[in-house]
Write a protein that holds these residues in place. Structure first.
Motif: not given
Length: 615
Positions: A118, A161-162, A165-166, A168-169, A177
């Motif tokens: 981030e 951004q990828d 996202d990864n 976060k997943q 989360d």
């Protein structure tokens, strides 16, 4: 046979009494309960973090065929299941907010990775913004250089951004989360709400069909529904008990915390003193705020438990009433089935009674025993066919398309059961005026014997050999399909054609005077056959339709003619087919006595003609 009928009558009477008792019991109001083992929860079935069992149970029951009496109860169950689902998701969201999952080592690494990603994303976004601003002011070669840098920065932003996202997943999968978990719960809630809003009660009940088979199918469906309702009622009661236990524990915890922190509501004397004196520290103030928040959350959870207890209690009551309605429907179906069974038993009892009454009536009527037996057999068979048709109608009910069904069934049976049909029709021919009866002496397809069994499809003879033989049984039972009465022919020697012309031949030596012996033999034959000859003439005259046949005589005749070495005496007489051997033996004995009395020097040789002609 009489004892068998008595036993059958007593058994059917007892069965009819039991059915009557069942009709009485099913006609009264009664309650029934079925308890089954617990089923799988909706949470396990649908993979949700929230238990949606009440909603999915109500949906499953509402989608089963529902009568008008069940409709309001099904709608109430759907409403309560939807409300319970909303409360369950609200409790789940509040739990996720107040009690985030403790991060594991893997989750912590994912969280650090996410934070780095981030930060990189924020830095690259700021660089893209700066380059975009500079590009707007630059010209010439500098503008081209800034444009290339801007494109490179945008590509880096996409890569960052990828990575975010990864990360976060990975953090969501590791259970760290909390916002993602709450978002997932909200999406599940929206999906469940859409399902609940689109669910309608299935009011398409199949038409009520008669017949014991259809009644059993209806009873089986209602029985399965009762089991599911009982399970749903038990689950609701268990959930209500579980929520009550949690509520009591939470109340006890709130009281304990209130006693330990009496000023957590913000209105206690300790809080006022701390505010007025200004001596409380920042840490104490923070603890007080946290305690107040926890108490507020606990009160909300307590309210949620109260509402869920009320919903589960109402659901259990709804399922109890629904169970009572289904039980009443099932009782009605059982009542109808018992009525059908009573009709079947009544048909059997009436058939037995009518058969006994018919036999007594025919015994009183002045009819020939064979005619009475034939009439009894024909009427009994007709009644049995009618009773069988009525019983099948009660068991299976009337078909929806009777004409088509009968046409197809008739065509199929005609092709498949041709021999049986022809045999059955042949039985009616045999039961007619010119047919055969039990005890008759007949010849069928070259086999001669006594009829010992005459069924609807076959006839059984006790073989006695050819009609020219002695007539003693051979010990074999020969079975013929009754189709011979239509497709072939048969001879009956026990009706008006039971008489046969038989011959007895004697050869006397030429030295003997034949006339005294002839007169003596003629006298003996007249005495032995006089009654039979008179009866035969009467039967012939009664059965004949022409004058030439009415003029026939059954008197015995004797012919004398010379043969080589002596004189031949041929005695021709009438006799019953089944008595010919006994009469011939009697005449043999008489002839031998007559010849002995004449002191003949040479015994006459006696032979019998092997081809007597039937009358």
């Amino acid at each position: 046979m009489k004892r068998t009928k008595q036993i059958a009558t007593i058994t059917l009477t007892i069965l009819l009494g039991l059915i009557a008792y069942g009709l009485f019991r099913t006609g009264r109001s009664m309650t029934a309960s079925q308890v089954t083992q617990g089923g799988e929860s909706s949470q396990a079935m649908h993979g949700s973090a929230i238990d949606q069992t009440p909603l999915y149970t109500a949906r499953r029951l509402a989608q089963m065929p529902t009568s008008a009496d069940e409709l309001p109860l099904a709608q109430d169950a759907l409403r309560l299941g939807d409300r319970e689902m909303d409360l369950a998701f609200a409790a789940g969201v509040r739990e996720a907010q107040e009690h985030p999952a403790v991060l594991s080592a893997e989750a912590k690494q994912s969280q650090i990775k996410l934070q780095k990603a981030e930060k990189s994303l924020d830095a690259d976004n700021a660089r893209v913004a700066q380059l975009t601003s500079d590009l707007a002011k630059a010209t010439g070669v500098k503008a081209n250089s800034l444009a290339d840098q801007l494109e490179t920065a945008k590509v880096q932003v996409e890569l960052d951004q990828d990575e975010v996202d990864n990360a976060k997943q990975e953090l969501t999968l590791a259970g760290g989360d909390a916002p993602g978990r709450i978002e997932q719960l909200m999406k599940e809630h929206e999906a469940a709400s859409r399902v609940a809003d689109t669910t309608t009660v299935n009011t398409g009940i199949p038409p009520d069909q008669s017949g014991l088979v259809h009644h059993y199918q209806q009873w089986s469906e209602l029985y399965d529904k009762k089991l599911q309702l009982s399970q749903a009622k038990q689950d609701s009661e268990s959930s209500a008990v579980a929520f009550t236990t949690k509520r009591d524990a939470l109340e006890s915890k709130i009281k304990t915390n209130t006693q330990e922190h009496p000023g957590t509501l913000g209105g206690g004397p300790a809080a006022s003193a701390a505010a007025n004196s200004g001596n409380s520290t920042r840490e104490a103030s923070g603890d007080l705020v946290n305690a107040t928040k926890h108490r507020s959350a606990a009160v909300k959870a307590l309210t949620n438990f109260e509402e869920r207890i009320e919903d589960q209690t109402n659901l259990a009551e709804t399922y109890r009433k629904w169970l009572g309605v289904v039980t009443a429907r099932q009782r009605t179906v059982i009542h109808k089935a018992l009525s059908g069974a009573a009709v079947v038993v009544a048909i059997l009892l009436v058939g037995i009674f009518f058969d006994t009454w018919l036999k007594r009536l025919l015994n009183k009527v002045r009819l020939d025993s064979r005619q009475a037996e034939t009439l009894h057999a024909v009427i009994s068979t007709g009644l049995q066919i009618i009773a069988l048709g009525l019983i099948l109608l009660v068991i299976f009910g009337p078909p929806n398309q009777l004409g088509t069904f009968l046409g197809l069934a008739g065509a199929g049976l005609t092709v498949a059961l041709k021999d049986f049909i022809v045999g059955f029709l042949g039985w009616f021919v045999l039961m007619g005026k010119n047919g055969i009866r039990l005890g008759d002496w007949v010849e069928i397809n070259g086999v001669t014997g006594e009829v010992v069994e005459l069924g609807m499809f076959h006839t059984v003879l006790l073989e006695t050999g050819n009609w020219t033989d002695s007539g003693h049984p051979t010990g074999r039972r020969v079975t013929f399909t009754n189709s011979f009465a239509i497709e072939g022919h048969y001879f009956n020697f026990s009706t008006s054609g039971q008489w046969l012309w038989d011959e007895l031949t004697l050869v006397l030596a030429s030295s003997q005077n034949p006339y005294p012996i002839v007169e003596a033999i003629q006298k003996t034959v007249l005495e032995a056959t006089g009654e039979s000859a008179g009866q035969a003439e009467k039967e012939w005259q009664h059965a004949a339709h022409s004058r030439s046949m009415r003029a026939l005589s059954a008197a015995p005749a004797i012919n004398v003619k010379p043969v080589g070495g002596g004189v031949e005496i041929a005695v021709r007489y009438i006799t019953r087919a089944n008595e010919r051997y006994q009469l011939r033996s009697k005449l043999y004995q008489a002839a031998m006595n007559l010849i002995s009395k004449k002191d003949a020097q040479e015994s006459p040789s006696i032979s019998e003609k092997q081809d007597p002609k039937p009358a």
